[in-house]
Design a protein around this motif. Structure first.
Motif, PDB file in Angstrom:
ATOM      1  N   ARG A 124      11.378  36.911   4.611  1.00 42.48           N
ATOM      2  CA  ARG A 124      10.552  35.419   5.076  1.00 42.48           C
ATOM      3  C   ARG A 124       9.483  36.878   5.010  1.00 42.48           C
ATOM      4  N   ARG A 140       5.391  22.858   3.797  1.00 43.54           N
ATOM      5  CA  ARG A 140       4.779  24.062   2.876  1.00 43.54           C
ATOM      6  C   ARG A 140       3.561  24.355   2.814  1.00 43.54           C
ATOM      7  N   PRO A 141       3.095  25.927   3.654  1.00 40.58           N
ATOM      8  CA  PRO A 141       1.829  26.610   3.682  1.00 40.58           C
ATOM      9  C   PRO A 141       1.219  26.368   2.971  1.00 40.58           C
ATOM     10  N   ARG A 156      10.521  28.638  -1.381  1.00 46.77           N
ATOM     11  CA  ARG A 156       8.947  28.161  -2.284  1.00 46.77           C
ATOM     12  C   ARG A 156       9.809  28.359  -2.810  1.00 46.77           C
ATOM     13  N   ARG A 202      -0.679  28.043   0.845  1.00 42.01           N
ATOM     14  CA  ARG A 202      -0.333  30.039   0.765  1.00 42.01           C
ATOM     15  C   ARG A 202       0.127  30.510   1.102  1.00 42.01           C
ATOM     16  N   LEU A 203       1.366  31.456   0.040  1.00 42.13           N
ATOM     17  CA  LEU A 203       2.585  33.229   1.382  1.00 42.13           C
ATOM     18  C   LEU A 203       1.248  32.899   2.414  1.00 42.13           C
ATOM     19  N   THR A 204       2.377  33.127   3.185  1.00 42.96           N
ATOM     20  CA  THR A 204       2.155  33.282   4.484  1.00 42.96           C
ATOM     21  C   THR A 204       3.602  33.285   5.196  1.00 42.96           C
ATOM     22  N   ILE A 205       3.566  34.845   6.041  1.00 40.09           N
ATOM     23  CA  ILE A 205       5.049  35.322   6.775  1.00 40.09           C
ATOM     24  C   ILE A 205       4.674  35.198   7.565  1.00 40.09           C
ATOM     25  N   PRO A 206       5.528  33.663   8.319  1.00 38.09           N
ATOM     26  CA  PRO A 206       5.939  33.403   8.996  1.00 38.09           C
ATOM     27  C   PRO A 206       6.372  34.115   9.955  1.00 38.09           C
ATOM     28  N   GLY A 237       7.106  36.257   2.666  1.00 41.97           N
ATOM     29  CA  GLY A 237       6.830  34.281   2.794  1.00 41.97           C
ATOM     30  C   GLY A 237       7.306  34.007   1.286  1.00 41.97           C
ATOM     31  N   TYR A 293      10.072  29.557   4.830  1.00 41.50           N
ATOM     32  CA  TYR A 293       8.727  28.862   5.750  1.00 41.50           C
ATOM     33  C   TYR A 293      10.013  27.223   7.001  1.00 41.50           C
TER      34      TYR A 293
END
Ligand code: GLU
Length: 277
Positions: free
Chosen positions: A98, A134-135, A154, A137-141, A101, A104
């Motif tokens: 997580r 899937r977001p 991912r 771009r790389l996203t930190i949930p 990133g 997700y």
């Protein structure tokens, strides 16, 4: 090319039964080969019980499996270790993924994924996830814990992957094409097989995973997780699935070919091995 660590500290193998039923001859024969490979290398063999799926696993099957393994001549040097007692380790891995990133939350149901995937998929393979949640771009949930949602890893779409399997030879796949983002934590708050197996084989410093070829394609997902978690990957040895004289997989014939049934019918472990190995 994925490279395994130079395993110079001695061979470590494992037997990893799931107590969802009685041990059947197909699994026992794979374990036998795993034990042989370990003994040839004077290694250590760990028994790990893969009992995370509370709905399908039962303690009485676990006890029966221990008894059947022993009857068949299988012996382990470490364990049994129960996955159900190792949740903190899996949670720690989830947090790491997580924070990077790399996972997700996904609200798609299995039915959504199946209908989007369209084409039929090989047995034992997770249907190809089309990336609906899937977001971009790389996203930190922001989630503090994984409960209540499926969490997907991912995959590096388009990356060509390869490894050399000790039994099945060179293997190749393309992430995102041959398989999609896969579940590492289930909505019912159970770590998924792919995550648990990597965390455990990593923590137990397993140097070679010997198992049936039905899990060959899973090795690619697992190699991606080893890399993402900074763990060194074991070697893999995927054995052809044992079939009967009609070509049917033994694993599919649970009731008729459980070790219990064979034993009750007076068949000896040696006869089982002679017949199928
Ligand atoms: N527990 C799995 C099974 O019984 C085996 C997993 C593995 O060897 O990686 O099919």
């Amino acid at each position: 090319m994925f490279r395994s660590a130079q395993h110079d500290k001695g061979y470590r193998g494992r037997l990893a039964p799931s107590p969802t039923g009685y041990l059947h001859a197909g699994h026992a024969l794979t374990f036998w080969r795993a034990q042989e490979r370990c003994r040839e290398r004077h290694g250590t063999l760990v028994l790990r019980v893969e009992d995370l799926d509370r709905a399908r696993c039962r303690p009485e099957f676990r006890e029966a499996i221990f008894e059947d393994l022993r009857w068949f001549g299988l012996d382990w040097t470490e364990g049994p270790v129960l996955q159900s007692e190792r949740r903190p380790l899996y949670l720690e891995a989830w947090k790491k993924l997580r924070d990077r990133g790399l996972v997700y939350p996904c609200s798609c149901s299995r039915r959504d994924v199946l209908s989007a995937a369209g084409a039929p998929h090989a047995e034992d393979e997770e249907p190809h996830y089309p990336g609906t949640c899937r977001p971009a771009r790389l996203t930190i949930p922001p989630a503090e814990d994984p409960a209540g949602m499926n969490w997907r890893f991912r995959v590096p779409a388009g990356e060509a992957l390869q490894f050399f399997d000790q039994c099945a030879g060179r293997q190749r796949a393309v992430a995102g094409t041959d398989f999609g983002d896969f579940v590492i934590w289930r909505k019912d708050d159970v770590p998924a097989y792919q995550l648990a197996v990597v965390v455990d084989d990593g923590a137990m410093r397993i140097t070679e995973v010997v198992r049936g070829a039905d899990l060959l394609r899973s090795a690619f997902r697992q190699l991606l997780l080893y890399r993402a978690l900074d763990l060194s990957a074991p070697d893999f040895c995927h054995l052809p699935l044992v079939t009967d004289s009609l070509g049917q997989r033994l694993a599919k014939r649970h009731d008729a070919l459980s070790l219990r049934t064979l034993r009750a019918a007076g068949v000896t472990p040696n006869e089982v091995r002679e017949r199928y190995l």
